[in-house]
Every structure is written in structure tokens, then in C-alpha cells.
Design a protein around this motif. Sequence first.
Motif, PDB file in Angstrom:
ATOM      1  N   ALA A 246      30.274  60.703  41.560  1.00 30.84           N
ATOM      2  CA  ALA A 246      29.820  59.462  42.272  1.00 30.84           C
ATOM      3  C   ALA A 246      30.443  58.157  41.620  1.00 30.84           C
ATOM      4  N   THR A 247      29.724  58.084  40.427  1.00 29.34           N
ATOM      5  CA  THR A 247      30.252  57.097  39.584  1.00 29.34           C
ATOM      6  C   THR A 247      31.536  56.938  39.185  1.00 29.34           C
ATOM      7  N   ALA A 248      32.272  57.948  38.910  1.00 31.88           N
ATOM      8  CA  ALA A 248      33.548  57.996  38.568  1.00 31.88           C
ATOM      9  C   ALA A 248      34.559  57.372  39.666  1.00 31.88           C
ATOM     10  N   SER A 249      34.079  57.825  41.003  1.00 27.95           N
ATOM     11  CA  SER A 249      34.858  57.342  41.899  1.00 27.95           C
ATOM     12  C   SER A 249      34.703  56.001  42.563  1.00 27.95           C
ATOM     13  N   THR A 250      33.346  55.525  42.212  1.00 32.22           N
ATOM     14  CA  THR A 250      32.898  54.109  42.459  1.00 32.22           C
ATOM     15  C   THR A 250      33.708  53.397  41.567  1.00 32.22           C
ATOM     16  N   VAL A 251      33.648  53.845  40.118  1.00 32.40           N
ATOM     17  CA  VAL A 251      34.343  52.937  39.153  1.00 32.40           C
ATOM     18  C   VAL A 251      35.774  52.764  39.438  1.00 32.40           C
ATOM     19  N   SER A 252      36.558  53.842  40.088  1.00 29.46           N
ATOM     20  CA  SER A 252      37.871  53.618  40.241  1.00 29.46           C
ATOM     21  C   SER A 252      38.173  52.779  41.322  1.00 29.46           C
ATOM     22  N   VAL A 253      37.142  52.821  42.656  1.00 29.34           N
ATOM     23  CA  VAL A 253      37.313  51.579  43.377  1.00 29.34           C
ATOM     24  C   VAL A 253      37.320  49.998  42.793  1.00 29.34           C
ATOM     25  N   ILE A 254      36.183  49.973  41.864  1.00 28.66           N
ATOM     26  CA  ILE A 254      35.928  48.818  41.218  1.00 28.66           C
ATOM     27  C   ILE A 254      37.197  48.347  40.374  1.00 28.66           C
ATOM     28  N   ILE A 255      37.842  49.267  39.661  1.00 28.64           N
ATOM     29  CA  ILE A 255      38.908  49.147  39.039  1.00 28.64           C
ATOM     30  C   ILE A 255      40.282  48.573  39.833  1.00 28.64           C
ATOM     31  N   ALA A 256      40.448  49.151  40.980  1.00 32.09           N
ATOM     32  CA  ALA A 256      41.199  48.819  42.055  1.00 32.09           C
ATOM     33  C   ALA A 256      41.241  47.472  42.610  1.00 32.09           C
ATOM     34  N   ILE A 257      39.967  47.257  42.790  1.00 28.42           N
ATOM     35  CA  ILE A 257      39.449  45.815  43.250  1.00 28.42           C
ATOM     36  C   ILE A 257      39.674  44.696  42.162  1.00 28.42           C
ATOM     37  N   VAL A 258      39.489  44.893  40.969  1.00 27.99           N
ATOM     38  CA  VAL A 258      39.849  43.955  39.797  1.00 27.99           C
ATOM     39  C   VAL A 258      41.511  43.948  39.887  1.00 27.99           C
ATOM     40  N   VAL A 259      42.053  44.948  39.918  1.00 27.11           N
ATOM     41  CA  VAL A 259      43.569  44.637  40.042  1.00 27.11           C
ATOM     42  C   VAL A 259      44.153  44.166  41.113  1.00 27.11           C
ATOM     43  N   TYR A 260      43.366  44.108  42.260  1.00 26.19           N
ATOM     44  CA  TYR A 260      43.746  43.571  43.612  1.00 26.19           C
ATOM     45  C   TYR A 260      43.600  42.054  43.516  1.00 26.19           C
ATOM     46  N   VAL A 261      42.334  41.658  43.068  1.00 27.74           N
ATOM     47  CA  VAL A 261      41.677  40.530  42.943  1.00 27.74           C
ATOM     48  C   VAL A 261      42.641  39.387  41.937  1.00 27.74           C
ATOM     49  N   SER A 262      42.958  40.390  40.629  1.00 26.06           N
ATOM     50  CA  SER A 262      43.491  39.331  39.606  1.00 26.06           C
ATOM     51  C   SER A 262      44.850  39.175  39.959  1.00 26.06           C
ATOM     52  N   TYR A 263      45.569  40.250  40.706  1.00 32.29           N
ATOM     53  CA  TYR A 263      47.084  39.928  41.033  1.00 32.29           C
ATOM     54  C   TYR A 263      47.039  38.709  42.128  1.00 32.29           C
ATOM     55  N   CYS A 264      46.433  38.799  43.174  1.00 27.53           N
ATOM     56  CA  CYS A 264      45.995  37.744  43.990  1.00 27.53           C
ATOM     57  C   CYS A 264      45.818  36.392  43.241  1.00 27.53           C
ATOM     58  N   ILE A 265      44.875  36.146  42.459  1.00 28.91           N
ATOM     59  CA  ILE A 265      44.612  35.320  41.794  1.00 28.91           C
ATOM     60  C   ILE A 265      45.807  34.520  41.138  1.00 28.91           C
ATOM     61  N   TRP A 266      46.361  35.532  40.158  1.00 25.81           N
ATOM     62  CA  TRP A 266      47.451  35.147  39.284  1.00 25.81           C
ATOM     63  C   TRP A 266      48.475  34.365  40.125  1.00 25.81           C
ATOM     64  N   ASN A 267      48.702  35.107  41.251  1.00 26.15           N
ATOM     65  CA  ASN A 267      49.930  34.757  42.113  1.00 26.15           C
ATOM     66  C   ASN A 267      49.571  33.717  43.342  1.00 26.15           C
ATOM     67  N   GLU A 268      48.350  33.221  43.172  1.00 22.14           N
ATOM     68  CA  GLU A 268      47.978  32.027  43.906  1.00 22.14           C
ATOM     69  C   GLU A 268      47.717  32.578  45.361  1.00 22.14           C
ATOM     70  N   GLY A 269      47.310  33.824  45.400  1.00 21.61           N
ATOM     71  CA  GLY A 269      47.149  34.134  46.979  1.00 21.61           C
ATOM     72  C   GLY A 269      45.641  34.323  47.334  1.00 21.61           C
ATOM     73  N   TYR A 270      44.821  34.272  46.323  1.00 21.52           N
ATOM     74  CA  TYR A 270      43.430  34.726  46.555  1.00 21.52           C
ATOM     75  C   TYR A 270      42.649  33.888  47.318  1.00 21.52           C
ATOM     76  N   PHE A 271      42.695  32.599  47.049  1.00 27.90           N
ATOM     77  CA  PHE A 271      41.928  31.603  47.749  1.00 27.90           C
ATOM     78  C   PHE A 271      42.562  31.247  49.131  1.00 27.90           C
ATOM     79  N   SER A 272      41.874  31.415  50.342  1.00 26.69           N
ATOM     80  CA  SER A 272      42.457  30.791  51.547  1.00 26.69           C
ATOM     81  C   SER A 272      42.521  29.483  51.738  1.00 26.69           C
ATOM     82  N   LEU A 273      43.263  28.750  52.721  1.00 30.47           N
ATOM     83  CA  LEU A 273      43.555  27.428  52.958  1.00 30.47           C
ATOM     84  C   LEU A 273      42.252  26.762  53.199  1.00 30.47           C
ATOM     85  N   ASN A 274      41.283  27.528  53.790  1.00 31.61           N
ATOM     86  CA  ASN A 274      40.104  26.788  54.153  1.00 31.61           C
ATOM     87  C   ASN A 274      38.918  27.110  53.436  1.00 31.61           C
TER      88      ASN A 274
END
Lengths: 342, 63
Positions: A246-274
Amino acid sequence: MKKKKLGISLLILAAVCIGALALLFCISEKRLFHGTIEEQVRSSGSAEEMHTKTLQFTLEESGSYRMDVQWTPEPKGILAGLVIRDTEGNINFYCTGELLQVESKAMKLEKGTYEATLYFITNKTQLEEFIRIANPKEEIYYNGWSGGEHKIEGQYDVYKVWPETTEGVRLYVVVVIGIGCIVGLILVGCLLMASTKDGKIKRDYDERQQLVRGRGFKYGFFTMMICNGLSAFLFICMEKPFMDAATASTVSVIIAIVVYVSYCIWNEGYFSLNENPKKVVVLFLIIGGFNVVAFIGNAVHGNVIQDGVVTFRVINLVCALMVAVVLLVLLLKRINGKREDN
Amino acid sequence: MKNLRLKSARAALDLSQQELAEKVGVSRQTINAIEKGDYNPTIKLCIAICKTLGKTLNDLFWE
């Protein structure tokens, strides 16, 4: 806007109060017996040396009851047996279980005084002895002993007898989970509203941001696939994995979230207009802080690593690290953005 | 390729990237990306920018 916020605050307060009251009602009204036992129990060899603990309790009403024994720290591989006898020594109920949750089994007991005996079983001889004591006439099905002696170390405490009918348990679970979900949803809604400029929950992204977020999802998805594949490979290859599934699969999800959020932040797509980035950062800090506190609490109680295996309680630390990485990416992006502007 | 025509049209109206972005309904970073040539906008966004700046598609986006 103020009225809206006030209404939501009152709604949260009401939900929390109802939840607390429901919990208090369930605990205070239904619990008939409460005691604490603290001692060290170690593995012993022969059936005569089997460790037992006997407690008496009185039931004021006939009905279905549930027994709950909680352990600190959670033991691995402990088998415990429970026998309930009336004042004449007749056995009214028995069961075995790793944590003695009695699971869905409800003990049907009449009004009166009973004696509950816990047997701490550490080897096959003791299991057979328990079976002989608990049910000398009938055969009890069991999967057999998994081999070797089980060492019992630790404390066990909070020993309860709950009068719970199956319907009661279901209602209790549904009510508690329902309240938890409602409070959680309201809280998330409030936090989402609080982090926008216009107080709306819905985020508005322009076309470029939507494109970036789509790519972020793609990279996050592949990251999760790779992490899950790796953890599956490790679980197959390693005799004793260093963390549970359970821990291993949850850590996988968290790593995926980090990749997604980091990519969005770096490419200025994370924060919405409002969205107000400052409020989001404050929110991240609060979430990170809560997780750090929760992790420290678990670490102090020694719940993070048990028998050399990292347990699910490490997730708080992983979440805190996730927040730290996200904040670091935000900082780096800010520095990079300023440099580009100059 | 940098879109200097867009940049100059915006500057001619004394608009900052943020102001243009707000008028068009996108983020400042998106206007910046278009000006830098990092992002090719859709025709819908091109039209919105042209209308805001009082230019034609040919003026701003035709090579």
C-alpha cells in the motif's frame, strides 16, 4: 461574498459538531468496559507457558457485542485467541485472530457477568492447546501454523466490549464515513475558494495552460506506470520488501503528482487565471506543516518502521517532501522568471 | 521565431503584457510565450488579440 464565507464556516462548524457528537454518542453510550493493560509478553515454548489475560465484565442487556483489542505498536504475526465464559464456566464465545478484531463476528451474549480470557499463541503447540480449551468437542478449521515461533513483544491496551448489532455497526460506519466525507469536501471546497481571486471553486485556464497541463498529466501518468512497475519488480525479487504494498503504490502516486505539478509550474500552467499564487503557497506550507507534525508523532511512537518494513505511516513524510519539492520548484521558477525578465 | 510585430503593436497602445492578457482572457505568461515564439496560439486567440490591438491577422501573424 462575506455572507457566503460565513455560511460555509457555519456549515463546517455544524458538520464538525455533528461528527463529534455522533462519535461521543457511539463511544460513551455503547462502551461497557474499558481497561488498560501494559506489560511485556515474550514468546514461550510449551502450552503450559502460554500467556493468558483474564478480565471480567458485566452486560446489562442481552444482545450482540463486539470485542476490540488494540495494540501498541501494531504487532506482526501475533495470533491471539479469545474465550468468553459465563459465571458457570460455560464457553459462550471463542475466536482467534491476528489482531483479535473479531471482524464481522458478533458475540451474542445474554445479560450477566462474563469472563473474557485472551490467549497469546506463539507456536503450533499452543494453538492446538487453545483449540482444545476453546472447543473440546468440535474441530476448528485453521490454516495451520505458518512455521516457527512468533515472538510477542510490545504492549496491548484498550480492551473493549461493544454492544453492536450488525445494523448498528453499519449505521455507525456509514454515519462516520459520511460525516468525514462531507467535512472533507466542505474543507476542500473552502480551501479552493480561498485560494482564488474571485472566490470561485472552478479554475480557469487558457489554451496554452490546458496544453501544458495535458502534457503534465501524460508525464505524471508514465512516471506512475514506471514507479508501479519498479515496485512490482522489487516485490517479486526481494524476499523481504522494505515497504508494504500500500505504501509503495501510494508513494508511486505521490511521485507522479510531483512530476505533474513540477512540469506545470515550470511551464507556467499550474496557476489558473483566477488563482492567487501567494495563497496557494501558504496553503502548501500549512499542508506540509501538518504532515511533518503527523510524521513526527508517528516516528515518536515508533510506528513508521516495524520489523524492518516501512509502514503506511511514512506517507506523511512523503507528502511533506512532496510539498517541499513543489515549493522548491516554485522558488526556482520565480528566480528563473526574474532572470528572464531582466 | 519571435513575434516582434505583436510586441510592437502592444507597445504602440502602451499596454503591458499583463494588461493585454487580461483584455484577451489569458495569462501573462501566454502572451509572453507568443511574443517569444514559444507558443503558437489558436486562431481563436489570434483573433482575440487582433481585435484588442486593432490589427488584422495579416498584420500580426502572417509570415
